[in-house]
Design a protein around this motif. Structure first.
Motif, mmCIF file in Angstrom:
data_model
loop_
_atom_site.group_PDB
_atom_site.id
_atom_site.type_symbol
_atom_site.label_atom_id
_atom_site.label_comp_id
_atom_site.label_asym_id
_atom_site.label_seq_id
_atom_site.Cartn_x
_atom_site.Cartn_y
_atom_site.Cartn_z
ATOM 1 N N ALA A 128 0.824 -1.211 0.000
ATOM 2 C CA ALA A 128 0.000 0.000 0.000
ATOM 3 C C ALA A 128 0.858 1.260 0.000
ATOM 4 O O ALA A 128 0.513 2.253 -0.637
ATOM 5 C CB ALA A 128 -0.939 -0.014 1.209
ATOM 6 N N LEU A 171 2.371 -2.120 9.727
ATOM 7 C CA LEU A 171 1.309 -1.200 9.312
ATOM 8 C C LEU A 171 1.054 -1.290 7.808
ATOM 9 O O LEU A 171 -0.088 -1.398 7.349
ATOM 10 C CB LEU A 171 1.758 0.212 9.711
ATOM 11 C CG LEU A 171 0.843 1.409 9.566
ATOM 12 C CD1 LEU A 171 1.306 2.491 10.520
ATOM 13 C CD2 LEU A 171 0.849 1.968 8.168
ATOM 14 N N ILE A 199 -0.790 -4.572 6.933
ATOM 15 C CA ILE A 199 -2.214 -4.610 7.296
ATOM 16 C C ILE A 199 -3.023 -3.863 6.237
ATOM 17 O O ILE A 199 -4.021 -4.361 5.712
ATOM 18 C CB ILE A 199 -2.444 -3.972 8.683
ATOM 19 C CG1 ILE A 199 -1.810 -4.827 9.773
ATOM 20 C CG2 ILE A 199 -3.946 -3.835 8.957
ATOM 21 C CD1 ILE A 199 -1.870 -4.184 11.146
ATOM 22 N N VAL A 200 -2.564 -2.644 5.912
ATOM 23 C CA VAL A 200 -3.318 -1.849 4.937
ATOM 24 C C VAL A 200 -3.296 -2.535 3.568
ATOM 25 O O VAL A 200 -4.311 -2.574 2.870
ATOM 26 C CB VAL A 200 -2.749 -0.414 4.857
ATOM 27 C CG1 VAL A 200 -3.496 0.391 3.815
ATOM 28 C CG2 VAL A 200 -2.838 0.266 6.209
ATOM 29 N N HIS A 241 -5.751 -5.414 3.560
ATOM 30 C CA HIS A 241 -7.141 -4.948 3.566
ATOM 31 C C HIS A 241 -7.549 -4.319 2.240
ATOM 32 O O HIS A 241 -8.659 -4.509 1.767
ATOM 33 C CB HIS A 241 -7.347 -3.918 4.687
ATOM 34 C CG HIS A 241 -7.741 -4.536 5.979
ATOM 35 N ND1 HIS A 241 -9.028 -4.880 6.281
ATOM 36 C CD2 HIS A 241 -7.008 -4.891 7.054
ATOM 37 C CE1 HIS A 241 -9.078 -5.413 7.486
ATOM 38 N NE2 HIS A 241 -7.858 -5.437 7.983
ATOM 39 N N ARG A 242 -6.641 -3.557 1.634
ATOM 40 C CA ARG A 242 -7.048 -2.691 0.537
ATOM 41 C C ARG A 242 -6.673 -3.197 -0.847
ATOM 42 O O ARG A 242 -7.288 -2.814 -1.831
ATOM 43 C CB ARG A 242 -6.428 -1.298 0.722
ATOM 44 C CG ARG A 242 -6.843 -0.582 1.987
ATOM 45 C CD ARG A 242 -8.292 -0.194 1.968
ATOM 46 N NE ARG A 242 -8.606 0.663 0.833
ATOM 47 C CZ ARG A 242 -9.837 0.909 0.398
ATOM 48 N NH1 ARG A 242 -10.860 0.365 0.997
ATOM 49 N NH2 ARG A 242 -10.028 1.679 -0.642
ATOM 50 N N LEU A 243 -5.637 -4.003 -0.957
ATOM 51 C CA LEU A 243 -5.101 -4.277 -2.290
ATOM 52 C C LEU A 243 -5.303 -5.710 -2.763
ATOM 53 O O LEU A 243 -4.719 -6.115 -3.767
ATOM 54 C CB LEU A 243 -3.603 -3.924 -2.338
ATOM 55 C CG LEU A 243 -3.261 -2.453 -2.085
ATOM 56 C CD1 LEU A 243 -1.782 -2.215 -2.281
ATOM 57 C CD2 LEU A 243 -4.057 -1.537 -2.989
ATOM 58 N N HIS A 258 -0.402 5.420 -7.191
ATOM 59 C CA HIS A 258 -1.485 4.718 -6.526
ATOM 60 C C HIS A 258 -2.074 5.637 -5.463
ATOM 61 O O HIS A 258 -1.377 6.104 -4.571
ATOM 62 C CB HIS A 258 -0.924 3.451 -5.888
ATOM 63 C CG HIS A 258 -1.853 2.809 -4.919
ATOM 64 N ND1 HIS A 258 -2.928 2.073 -5.326
ATOM 65 C CD2 HIS A 258 -1.869 2.818 -3.575
ATOM 66 C CE1 HIS A 258 -3.566 1.641 -4.254
ATOM 67 N NE2 HIS A 258 -2.952 2.073 -3.189
ATOM 68 N N ASP A 294 -5.110 6.005 -2.661
ATOM 69 C CA ASP A 294 -6.166 5.279 -1.955
ATOM 70 C C ASP A 294 -6.487 6.036 -0.673
ATOM 71 O O ASP A 294 -5.771 5.931 0.321
ATOM 72 C CB ASP A 294 -5.674 3.850 -1.657
ATOM 73 C CG ASP A 294 -6.714 3.048 -0.901
ATOM 74 O OD1 ASP A 294 -7.820 3.562 -0.662
ATOM 75 O OD2 ASP A 294 -6.405 1.899 -0.550
ATOM 76 N N GLY A 329 -7.190 3.763 2.289
ATOM 77 C CA GLY A 329 -5.951 3.129 2.722
ATOM 78 C C GLY A 329 -5.078 4.081 3.522
ATOM 79 O O GLY A 329 -4.521 3.713 4.553
ATOM 80 N N MET A 379 -6.580 4.567 6.910
ATOM 81 C CA MET A 379 -6.407 3.358 7.708
ATOM 82 C C MET A 379 -4.985 3.267 8.252
ATOM 83 O O MET A 379 -4.766 3.001 9.430
ATOM 84 C CB MET A 379 -6.725 2.140 6.832
ATOM 85 C CG MET A 379 -6.719 0.830 7.558
ATOM 86 S SD MET A 379 -6.839 -0.523 6.362
ATOM 87 C CE MET A 379 -8.562 -0.798 6.370
ATOM 88 N N GLY A 380 -4.004 3.549 7.377
ATOM 89 C CA GLY A 380 -2.613 3.542 7.809
ATOM 90 C C GLY A 380 -2.380 4.520 8.941
ATOM 91 O O GLY A 380 -1.711 4.212 9.925
ATOM 92 N N ILE A 395 -3.852 3.293 12.256
ATOM 93 C CA ILE A 395 -3.028 2.246 12.867
ATOM 94 C C ILE A 395 -1.790 2.873 13.502
ATOM 95 O O ILE A 395 -1.381 2.508 14.598
ATOM 96 C CB ILE A 395 -2.646 1.178 11.827
ATOM 97 C CG1 ILE A 395 -3.905 0.455 11.358
ATOM 98 C CG2 ILE A 395 -1.665 0.177 12.396
ATOM 99 C CD1 ILE A 395 -3.680 -0.462 10.175
ATOM 100 N N PHE A 396 -1.220 3.867 12.809
ATOM 101 C CA PHE A 396 -0.059 4.547 13.387
ATOM 102 C C PHE A 396 -0.425 5.217 14.709
ATOM 103 O O PHE A 396 0.326 5.180 15.679
ATOM 104 C CB PHE A 396 0.494 5.575 12.400
ATOM 105 C CG PHE A 396 1.687 6.300 12.935
ATOM 106 C CD1 PHE A 396 2.903 5.647 13.046
ATOM 107 C CD2 PHE A 396 1.590 7.622 13.356
ATOM 108 C CE1 PHE A 396 4.001 6.300 13.560
ATOM 109 C CE2 PHE A 396 2.691 8.283 13.871
ATOM 110 C CZ PHE A 396 3.901 7.617 13.973
#
Lengths: 562, 199
Positions: free
Chosen positions: A129, A196, A199-200, A203-205, B4, B6, B9, B12-13, B16-17
């Protein structure tokens, strides 16, 4: 356990059939992009495959250093008294061996190296990601490793605290703990960012047709691991920062003279460092789950239980940290609770082992190197796992606490487990990365030598521990000599096995027979791409997931391995 | 490689951080809880030495800065670029005010011999009080580091806004910067009562 129904489609629809099965592989992602120098194109790459390889090479280099230090420790211990080094050197050497192996080799080994190389391919993604963050993680890893190396040669000498940095000794020793803990902090940050990112990414790709129950179990293992990395590592971060502050600013938070409590340090340290052993082992379990069905030509037994058991290990594993502290003076209630929780973690681990063995049952088994290493994993990990229960039981732990029994247990689980998982991964995905094969027979011989060597190296440690030999001691009573000699000889056999394995792989990537996209006849997405895969992986078109990850119907092994 | 982008995304990143940041402070909060349980009286006494007025002002300053950054995100989404940039500048300015007040608080403590490793502190205070001050400096110090990092981050985002790279169609960088800033704010909202108001 019911088998998971998987969609079935004729073989001809997968892109595999269109690629030539023999001939020299094209360069794929190895080709330097036009207008860039080779070195520059690697050091500034955002390609997950290249970053994974950068990790792998660094990890293997540090592994070689760690093995060398381990051999020196064993050589020193071959006889009582001084053999090759003085006491202070010995303390520094085992600390270094621990710090290098844990923080620079084992924790990043499978997730950072093979997670990067394989995971985006397995889920049908073009990259992770956050590709630039991924490269940044690698630079943090290199920076942390460099600082750790600097800590050896500067300040008051190499750290001599053991890799656990326990207070009060770590707060008062004159050796270079300050720099070493900073290195650990940076390495931890690198690990967090990788987790991190994964996880992303997961989930996303994922490709649109890649549902959660279609994901290969290696990716499931990485997913569970990534959560542990993200949730546990910050606690290590603050713990080592407090060691730093304790030494530099004189904070006194763990100093009883100023109202502090050293036991709190142990709690904080293990809140990270116990889950960290699951960071080490869960991805290796994922590798084994991916390898075994391919070489048994059979769908994995209990896909969902294996996937969920990874998450269960991640969850339960974060509640057991204080089993490292049964003799530290906790209340009896706490000891009992943590002992019980420790036994609970054994359940999901055992679920995996039983499922692997059930997968092999009535399979059509090919004894290729990845499977041999996986069988080695199951054997050695079970040896380590069972002795883990001895340590998890509060009563038995009191007898073997801080003895060689712990050292034996840990090395069976981590070297026999994670190490063999890493070797299995190296042999399994080698043809995918290099488009060539190594010599299968020699690889199998090396694996057998390693299993023999490891048992000779670590089994005597169980016996030494039961007889009361404390860990980390420089000297010992004469009655322990025989077992120490056996162990040291075992370390030489292990080293020989490692050397043979490394030489065989090196020769394979130079002169190995070229292979097609799918030599082992595996069913996950990465094997539908050419070997080595192109830089853009699947290109602009999302790959179609037409079969389950372990549905081998209609997939043949290539002649090159037949 | 194609670019890319998103939005989900990226968010979400960031979340989480932020979890990892909470856990980083979480270690210190656990230590605080353990020692507060052991030394309730000493924490009570030691807390009296802190300047509640300054702490209150700082709380207001930080919450206001958090409001500014939230308004900046809203303004940028409405394509009011100049207004959004002004609001980010105000956020950074208020963060600076927070640090200045913190500086005066800390130097006052130093003058009274209250700092980590101080011989005077060790000689005149009970162990529980020393622990309280150690935690005070560790936690507000780590928080101050985060304030400085946040100022740098927002400054960088401001430059990206000036360059037009962060704009009304691609505003997730500012939004994530704002999330980080809210976290810095949130941690202070917990630190303030734990140190200033328990007396």
């Amino acid at each position: 356990m019911a088998e998971i129904p998987m969609a079935e489609t004729p073989m001809a629809e997968t892109p595999m059939a269109e690629t030539p099965m023999t001939g020299t592989p094209d360069g794929g992602f190895w080709t330097t992009p036009p207008g860039r120098s080779t070195l520059g194109s690697w050091l500034l790459t955002t390609d997950h495959k290249r970053i994974g390889l950068l990790y792998l090479w660094c990890i293997l280099a540090f592994f070689a250093v760690g093995v060398l230090l381990g051999l020196l420790i064993r050589l020193e211990l071959i006889a009582p008294g001084r053999t090759i080094m003085a006491q202070q050197t010995y303390n520094a050497v085992f600390t270094l061996h621990g710090v290098i192996m844990i923080f620079m080799v084992v924790i990043p080994s499978i997730p950072a190296a093979f997670g990067n190389i394989v995971m985006p391919l397995q889920i049908g993604a073009e990259d992770v990601a956050f590709p630039r963050l991924n490269l940044f993680s690698w630079y943090l890893y290199i920076l942390g490793a460099a600082i750790a190396v600097v800590s050896l040669f500067t300040g008051g000498g190499a750290p001599d605290t053991g890799w656990t940095f326990y207070v009060p000794f770590s707060a008062t020793t004159s050796t270079n703990v300050n720099v070493a803990v900073l290195a650990v902090f940076i390495l931890g940050f690198s690990s967090i960012l990788t987790g991190l990112n994964f996880i992303v990414t997961i989930h996303r790709l994922r490709a649109p047709s890649m549902g959660w129950t279609r994901m290969p179990l290696f990716t499931w293992g990485l997913y569970a691991t990534a959560w542990i990395q993200v949730l546990a590592t910050p606690v290590l971060g603050i713990t080592v920062l407090l060691i730093f502050a304790e030494r530099v600013l004189g904070l006194g938070l763990f100093d009883p003279a100023r109202g502090g409590d050293p036991i709190l340090y142990q709690h904080l340290f293990w809140i990270y460092s116990h889950p960290a052993v699951y960071i080490m082992i869960v991805p290796a379990m994922g590798v084994i789950s991916d390898v075994i069905p391919v070489f048994a030509r059979k769908n994995i037994f209990g896909y969902k239980t294996i996937a969920i058991s990874s998450l269960a290990i991640a969850f339960a594993g974060s509640l057991v940290w204080a089993h490292h502290m049964f003799v530290s003076g906790m209340s009896d209630v706490a000891v009992m609770v943590f002992s019980l929780l420790t036994f609970i973690v054994a359940i999901p681990s055992a679920v995996k082992v039983f499922n692997w063995v059930s997968t092999l049952y009535k399979g059509s088994i090919y004894l290729d190197p990845p499977l041999i290493y996986s069988l080695g994993f199951i054997f050695l990990f079970s040896m380590g796992g069972v002795t883990g229960l001895v340590l998890g039981g509060a009563g038995t732990d009191v007898h073997v606490h801080d003895t060689y029994f712990v050292v034996g247990h840990f090395h069976y689980v981590i070297f026999g487990g994670t190490g063999f998982g890493l070797f299995a991964a190296m042999h399994f995905w080698f043809p995918k990365v290099y488009g060539r094969l190594y010599n299968l027979k020699i690889a199998n011989v090396a694996a057998v030598i390693l299993v023999i060597g490891l048992n000779m190296l670590y089994f005597p440690m169980y016996l030494l521990g039961l007889e009361g030999m404390p860990r980390r001691y420089y000297d010992y009573l004469p009655q322990y000599t025989d077992l120490h000699v056996v162990s040291t000889v075992g370390s030489w056999i292990t080293a020989a096995g490692l050397a043979l394995m490394a030489w065989n792989l090196w020769r394979g990537l130079r002169h190995g027979a070229p292979c097609g996209p799918n030599p082992w006849g595996a069913a996950t997405l990465e094997w539908t791409l050419p070997s080595p895969p192109p830089t853009e992986n699947f290109g602009p078109v999302e790959p179609e997931v037409t079969r389950g990850p372990y549905d081998f119907k209609g997939i043949e092994r290539e002649e090159v391995v037949a | 490689m194609t670019i890319h982008r998103d939005y989900t995304g990226s968010k979400m990143g960031m979340w989480i951080f932020l979890f990892t940041e909470i856990l980083l402070f979480g270690g210190l909060f656990v230590i605080y809880a353990a020692y507060h349980h052991r030394y309730p009286e000493e924490f009570h006494h030691a807390s009296k030495a802190l300047d509640t007025a300054m702490g209150t002002v700082n709380t207001v300053v930080l919450i206001t800065s958090s409001l500014f950054v939230a308004m900046a995100v809203a303004a940028l989404r409405r394509a009011e670029d100049a207004r959004a940039r002004l609001l980010v500048v105000l956020t950074i300015a208020f963060a600076g005010v927070f640090l200045v007040i913190k500086y005066f608080e800390w130097t006052a403590k130093f003058h009274h011999g209250i700092y980590p490793g101080s011989a005077e502190l060790a000689a005149t205070h009970a162990p529980g009080e020393i622990v309280f001050y150690s935690l005070y400096f560790a936690m507000t110090g780590l928080h101050a580091v985060h304030v400085i990092v946040g100022m740098g981050l927002l400054g960088f985002i401001l430059a990206r806004m000036r360059a037009g790279a962060v704009n009304s169609t691609d505003f997730v960088f500012l939004e994530n910067g704002g999330l980080y800033w809210h976290l810095v704010d949130l941690i202070w909202i917990y630190l303030f009562p734990l140190f200033y108001l328990i007396a």
